[in-house]
Design an enzyme around this catalytic site. Structure first.
Site, PDB file in Angstrom:
ATOM      1  N   SER A 264       0.840  -1.193   0.000  1.00 37.75           N
ATOM      2  CA  SER A 264       0.000   0.000   0.000  1.00 37.75           C
ATOM      3  C   SER A 264       0.875   1.243   0.000  1.00 37.75           C
ATOM      4  CB  SER A 264      -0.896   0.015   1.236  1.00 37.75           C
ATOM      5  OG  SER A 264      -0.138   0.436   2.351  1.00 37.75           O
ATOM      6  N   LYS A 265       0.249   2.380  -0.270  1.00 34.33           N
ATOM      7  CA  LYS A 265       1.050   3.601  -0.319  1.00 34.33           C
ATOM      8  C   LYS A 265       1.604   3.950   1.061  1.00 34.33           C
ATOM      9  CE  LYS A 265      -2.910   6.750  -0.193  1.00 34.33           C
ATOM     10  NZ  LYS A 265      -3.585   7.847  -0.868  1.00 34.33           N
ATOM     11  N   ARG A 266       0.918   3.505   2.093  1.00 38.08           N
ATOM     12  CA  ARG A 266       1.411   3.778   3.457  1.00 38.08           C
ATOM     13  C   ARG A 266       2.644   2.925   3.807  1.00 38.08           C
ATOM     14  NH1 ARG A 266      -0.594   8.280   3.495  1.00 38.08           N
ATOM     15  NH2 ARG A 266      -2.831   8.393   3.210  1.00 38.08           N
ATOM     16  N   ASP A 267       2.806   1.790   3.122  1.00 38.67           N
ATOM     17  CA  ASP A 267       3.971   0.938   3.409  1.00 38.67           C
ATOM     18  C   ASP A 267       5.270   1.682   3.141  1.00 38.67           C
ATOM     19  OD1 ASP A 267       2.538  -1.243   4.220  1.00 38.67           O
ATOM     20  OD2 ASP A 267       2.340  -2.048   2.202  1.00 38.67           O
ATOM     21  N   GLY A 268       5.241   2.580   2.179  1.00 32.78           N
ATOM     22  CA  GLY A 268       6.441   3.345   1.853  1.00 32.78           C
ATOM     23  C   GLY A 268       6.941   4.088   3.068  1.00 32.78           C
TER      24      GLY A 268
END
Ligand code: GLU
Length: 511
Positions: A264-268
């Site tokens: 997900s974009k939050r994993d970044g």
């Protein structure tokens, strides 16, 4: 056979996720491999999710990676316009046609009514209530009210949507190049809205109308669209476009580096790596993202890394430049199972590509960072520094920290090693070596090496006691590149003044 035509069809709802970039890449590779056409289509029919700047971002990302579309909003082409918002009339016409043929119907349920209905159904124990064959006749639509009444309402200005009438008890079958035969039971599908209250189509209708009109031969997209394909298959059938229906290939998910689920974009932010090709500034701080580019990845490394996330060439080979990828690519080597996102592997690729650069090219790559750090440099020594540092850099911005001592005296010492080793007789020997270096006329690495090694050997000293002190004195660290070459680049005066300053600092550290 028809000329191969594929499309990358992002919605401009924000920055393009790296999974989307992989979809673009596979479309691009497939097109180029087959002398086909790579099309960019902007799917911007959802006004509520439209984000300004997103289309620009998508185009810039493709440009950075060298994947220019053959047809698209900027390139134009025979089948344009390539922005769905500019093709509005076309979709409405087909939605009406489907109603006329009995494959779709008008629905007047307001969002509030639908919310209430869902609540009531849930209260009755229905898990996820669906607007479908089993419920449609209890809703506010033209099937229940009759077409005449529905048209009266429409003429009176009552807002409506058009829904697809999914048949009951049918097995919908299609072939997927990656997954083989895929089957869906129509009873599990809802009556999707195909035309919204604002007169714009939803993704489903716009997508198949455009794929038809743009003569798309292969639809290559993420796995999350697999279940939508069942609806699309119905639409193709109802519009009598079965003969020109494209082939489908659904790409495996990109998975989190650890644990379960989709990347997900939050994993970044969580793991400290990029999940977008370029940096993006959103409305909130948590929507600011640093891209692959700004992390210091090269476009060719990013491409090589992404290409192997879900596709393999059938052997162990890993390094592929874009032309080699085009040569080797085929849809039947796309894997079914999810591909784990491993940023260490991405860094490894980056390092391989950096190593493949000439010293001159490497200078060009690091120069912006050197200048940005306000380091002073001489052009000539930069080439030598590039040669020395190239094997030690995975990501370009690392150059600032790792090569700092070439440009400034303002660096930290590894104090631990000083505390351990700066004592008699080591310190006397290091001072002696400094003095011997002063005597060198031609301060090149060979002479420096001869002096230092000669001294250590002639005095039967241990390298482990002396060498780290020399390194720290000159560079602050024990981990730098070849010390003799480093000294040559710095020059005699700089090296001597570093020693002199270091001796004072060493004393302070141990006292
Ligand atoms: N607009 C869809 C997306 O944003 C396109 C999916 C497809 O390729 O059909 O991913």
């Amino acid at each position: 056979m028809n000329k191969i035509r594929v499309r990358f069809a992002p919605s401009p709802t924000g920055p393009l996720h790296i999974g989307g970039v992989r979809t673009a890449l596979y479309n691009y590779l497939f097109a180029k491999k087959n002398n086909g056409t790579f099309i960019l289509r902007i799917e911007d029919t959802d006004q509520t999710r439209f984000v300004p700047g997103a289309e620009e971002y998508i185009k810039k990302s493709l440009t950075w990676l060298g994947m220019s579309p053959d047809e698209g909003p900027d390139q134009g082409g025979e089948y344009g316009p390539y922005r769905q918002s500019e093709r509005k009339e076309l979709y409405a016409r087909y939605a009406e046609k489907l109603v006329d043929m009995g494959y779709a119907y008008y629905a007047f349920d307001t969002p509030e009514e639908l919310d209430k209905w869902r609540e009531a159904m849930t209260a009755q124990g229905v898990h996820s209530p669906k607007y479908d064959h089993s419920t449609r006749l209890s809703m506010n639509n033209s099937l229940k009210l009759g077409k005449e009444r529905a048209l009266e309402m429409i003429n009176a200005g009552v807002p409506y949507v058009i829904r697809l009438k999914v048949p009951e008890n049918e097995t919908i079958v299609f072939n997927d190049i990656v997954r083989g035969t895929v089957k869906f039971n129509s009873n599990e599908l809802d009556d999707k809205v195909i035309l919204k209250g604002d007169g714009l189509p939803t993704y489903h209708l716009a997508n198949i109308v455009d794929d038809h009109y743009m003569k798309i031969t292969h639809v290559i997209r993420g796995e999350e669209w697999l279940s939508s394909t069942a609806h699309h298959v119905l639409l193709y059938r109802y519009l009598c476009w079965d003969d020109s229906k494209p082939q489908f290939a659904h790409l495996p998910l990109l998975l989190k580096p650890v644990g379960k689920g989709k990347l997900s974009k939050r994993d970044g932010a969580k793991f400290g790596f990029p999940v977008f090709p370029l940096s993006w500034n959103g409305d909130n701080p948590e929507d600011n993202f640093t891209g692959f580019k700004e992390f210091g990845f090269l476009p060719e490394a990013t491409i090589n890394f992404l290409a192997l996330l879900g596709w393999n060439p059938g052997d162990d080979r890993e390094m592929f430049e874009i032309n080699e990828l085009i040569e080797a690519f085929s849809l039947d080597k796309i894997v079914k199972s999810g591909a784990r996102f491993n940023i260490e592997k991405a860094k490894w690729f980056n390092q391989q590509y950096l190593l493949g650069k000439t010293d001159k090219e490497f200078v060009e790559l690091i120069l912006p960072y050197i200048e940005n750090a306000d380091f002073e440099y001489e052009k000539e020594s930069l080439l030598k520094i590039a040669k020395l540092m190239k094997p030690r850099i995975e990501l370009l911005p690392e150059i600032v920290d790792k090569a700092k001592f070439f440009f400034t005296d303002d660096f930290d010492f590894e104090e631990k090693i000083v505390r351990k080793k700066w004592k008699s007789p080591n310190n006397e020997h290091v001072i002696e070596i400094r003095n011997k270096l002063e005597g060198i006329e031609n301060f090149d690495k060979k002479s420096i090496e001869t002096i230092i090694k000669g001294y250590i050997e002639n005095n039967n000293l241990s390298f482990g006691n002396i060498f780290p002190l020399l390194r720290v004195a000159v560079t602050g660290t024990t981990k730098g590149p070849d010390l003799f070459e480093t000294m040559e680049i710095l020059g005699k005066n700089k090296v001597l003044s570093r020693f002199d300053a270091a001796f004072d600092r060493f004393e302070r550290i141990v006292s």
